[in-house]
Structures are given as C-alpha cells and as structure tokens.
Enzyme design. Structure first.
Site, PDB file in Angstrom:
ATOM      1  N   GLY A 143       0.795  -1.218   0.000  1.00  0.00           N
ATOM      2  CA  GLY A 143       0.000   0.000   0.000  1.00  0.00           C
ATOM      3  C   GLY A 143       0.826   1.267   0.000  1.00  0.00           C
ATOM      4  CG  ASP A 193       4.951  -1.315 -10.837  1.00  0.00           C
ATOM      5  OD1 ASP A 193       5.649  -0.320 -11.135  1.00  0.00           O
ATOM      6  OD2 ASP A 193       3.843  -1.225 -10.286  1.00  0.00           O
ATOM      7  CE1 TYR A 242      -1.241   2.766 -12.311  1.00  0.00           C
ATOM      8  CE2 TYR A 242      -2.691   1.694 -13.895  1.00  0.00           C
ATOM      9  CZ  TYR A 242      -1.423   2.037 -13.482  1.00  0.00           C
ATOM     10  OH  TYR A 242      -0.336   1.675 -14.229  1.00  0.00           O
TER      11      TYR A 242
END
Length: 411
Positions: A143, A193, A242
């Site tokens: 988070g 990522d 997002y």
C-alpha cells in the site's frame, strides 16, 4: 508482505542487515510447515520509481530502480498437479491450487489472486507446470507504491518456471506478471513494475522504453542515497483511480489520432488540442512532459550534472499534483519539507500510483541525517500521521537462490 509494514510508529528502516535473516526465516518456516527443507528460494525485489509516473501504460519512458526490499518464495517440487501456497505474513493463510482445473477469483482474500493469475497466464502460454509446495514472505511495504504486487507476481512466476524446468527472459516473466494483474486481478497497470523486478541492476536505475521494452541501466551517483518516506496514507482507492486515469489518457490519445500518448509531441499537444476536454488535456500534458523529464534525468546522471536533479523531480511532482491530480495534502507536505531541507541539491517527488503511499528522494550523503530529522520533527505535528523512513539501495532483479543462499542466476 511483512507484518512490520503496518507499524505506525516513527521508524527508520535500513534493510542492509535484514535480508539474510528474512531468507533464513522463510526457509525455516517452510521446513516447519512442510516437514522438509525447501529445494530453492526465489528473491524478487520491489521498486521505487525515480521519475516517470503514469507514462508506462502510455508507451513512454520510466526510470525505476529495483530496491533491496524483497518477496521471498521458498519452493519444493511435488509429483502431482497441486500447488500449495502458505503466506507467512498473512498469519500463515494457505491456498491450494489444482493445476488441472480453471483458476477462480477469490472474493474473500486478495493475496491468492495474484498467484492464481500468474498460474493462469503460464497455462495460457501452454507451459507445463509442475506441482509445488511454496512459502511466500517478504518486506516490500504494501500500500505504499513500492510494488509489492509485482514482486509477488514475478517471484511466483520465477518459482513455478524454475521448478518446472522452464527458462523465460526477464521480459517474458514481466509480461506474465502484468497480464496476471491486468486480466485476473483487474488492475490496468503498465509493465514497469514487473519489468524492473525482473531486470534490476545493482547500483543502477533502469530507463525502460515502454513501447519496445528496451532497457538502459544508468549508474546512480554513490554520493547520494535513496530515501523513501512512507506517508502512512493508505491507498485504498488507487485501483479505481488508476483505471480512470488510464481511460482519460486513452481518450486523449484517440483525440490526437495516435495509439499512445508517447507519440504526441509537446507542440502537437497544444496545436491540435481542439475540443479536447480540460481533464483529458491535463492528463496528456503530464504524460508528454514527464517523458521529456525522464530523458533529461538520464542525461543528467550520465553527464554528472546533478544540479538539474532537483528541478526535474520538483517539476515531476508539481505535474502530478496539478495536472494528473494524484497527490494528497500529506504527500505534498512531505515533498515541500524535504525539498526545503535539500535546498536545491538532490531531489524529491511523490512516487507510485498516487493517492498516498511514498515519496522518493535522492539525498546527498551529508544531508541524510538532516532530512530524516526534519521529517521526524514536523510530519506528525502537521498531519497526525507517523511516517516510516526507508533507506534503500538499487538492487539486482529476480534471482534464484540455492538453499545456501548463493545466487544461481536469473535465466
């Protein structure tokens, strides 16, 4: 995925001395749970993005570094079609996957879905998977925008393929993780990522061209430290926000007649704006200008023109605040506080998807103590929140470790 990630006290974390103990704990937990030692371990890093936010899914440039916060997966092969997974950091919760049956989304628990999504993607590619017993553990903050989900996906993909005798490239591993998150978890993330988790280089940040997936490693100056400050603002709505930002970028790209905003120049952005709505224009403006900042950052580091770092990171943060609208007051306060302490040296900005999470700073070694002291003295008084400060170094990408914990390579 460590319980330590949820501590609320003011805390400074340096993992340089903790990784060996974490790998040992994971191995011992495996042996206790399954009654025999793990055959091997996989270590997959989290990441921090130095600059280049929300550019990846627009085909642009990003500049992340893998960091020495990891997900560990302890593995032993089975002789059947079952994958057993124990999540040490989720109170030892267990998931059982039958490789002969379709994957189903777990509505009650989130963590198994990242693993099931990876299994599904590997099977869609017709890779013959071997049953395994797994234990998953780690210390990538959840988070916080440091990509704990990608580290888990990459770690699981590497564990299952290595156990099954399958060799994949870093890009192939990353694409499996991204597709798992896009198609099974239903978060429309780009590939940054996962690709930095597979492709990290010790002591370097890596510029990724997200259109053709080419990577260029760039040394980070040894006179600077990476400082990551978790604001303790939890990012609970980040997936929906997002996905909304991604849709707005797609609207803007369609307006300009291109597939990806990467293809829009700064001049074209303004000349061809026409009737594009204000919100979509702001999103596009951020992406186009952020791509240019990434390229300039790379050149600054290669030429040792470190004096430009402060302005580039400042402009990136301001763009995320006013154009992409993904910062929150606590994050803005942290950035302003650190920037004042840096006084034109290094740089600081929000990092990650937004709406909370972390800021990243490149801090001259002689100012690290000042930055930490300023945050500890002022942040709680301003926000009522307790920060966690992480010192990090640029790490290598995913690696298979023997039970003696020597690297066996990443092929």
């Amino acid at each position: 995925m460590s319980d330590d990630l949820h501590q609320t006290g003011s805390l400074v974390v340096d993992t340089n001395s903790t990784q060996d103990s974490l790998s040992q704990v994971t191995r011992k937990y495996f042996e206790t749970h399954y009654g025999s030692p793990a055959e091997f371990l996989v270590r997959a890093p989290g990441r921090v993005n130095i600059i280049g936010e929300h550019t990846d899914y627009n085909g642009g440039f990003v500049f992340p570094a893998a960091i020495n916060y990891y997900t560990y997966v302890a593995v032993s092969k089975r002789h059947d079609s079952i994958v057993n997974v124990v999540a040490r950091d989720w109170s030892g919760e267990v998931d059982h996957i039958d490789l002969t049956k379709p994957m189903h989304f777990d509505e009650a628990r989130m963590w198994p879905n990242y693993i099931r999504g990876v299994v599904e993607q590997l099977q869609k590619r017709n890779y013959p998977l071997q049953g395994c017993d797994l234990v998953v553990s780690g210390n990538v903050p959840q988070g916080a925008g440091l990509s704990s989900s990608a580290a888990l996906e990459v770690g699981i993909a590497k564990a299952l393929t290595h156990a099954s005798g399958i060799t994949l490239t870093p890009l192939e591993l990353a694409q499996i993780g991204q597709d798992a998150e896009n198609q099974f978890v239903n978060c429309a993330c780009g590939i940054m990522d996962q690709l930095i988790s597979t492709s990290g280089v010790e002591g370097h940040a890596v510029m990724i061209d997200c259109r053709n997936f080419e990577t260029q490693s760039v040394p980070l100056p040894p006179s600077y430290e990476i400082i990551i400050i978790n604001s303790s603002v939890q990012r609970g709505l980040v997936d929906s926000e997002y996905n909304q930002r991604r849709a707005q970028c797609e609207t803007a790209a369609a307006h300009y007649g291109v597939d990806l905003l990467r293809q829009v120049s700064v001049e074209q952005l303004h000349v061809q704006r026409g009737d594009l709505d204000d919100v979509s224009f702001k999103r596009a403006k951020h992406v186009v200008e952020e791509n240019a900042r990434v390229l300039e950052m790379v050149e600054c580091l290669r030429s040792s023109e470190h004096g430009k770092l402060f302005q580039l990171m400042h402009d990136s943060h301001e763009s995320m605040r006013s154009l992409f609208e993904i910062t929150v007051p606590a994050i803005d306060f942290l950035v302003e506080l650190v920037a004042k302490t840096l006084d034109g040296e290094g740089g600081v900005r929000m990092t990650g998807g937004g709406f909370g999470g972390c800021v990243v700073a490149l801090v001259p070694v002689n100012k690290v103590a000042q930055v930490k002291a300023a945050v500890e003295a002022n942040y709680f008084n301003e926000t009522g929140l307790k920060e966690v400060i992480y010192t990090a170094r640029a790490s290598a990408g995913v690696v298979v470790l023997s039970t003696g914990f020597s690297a066996d390579g990443v092929g």
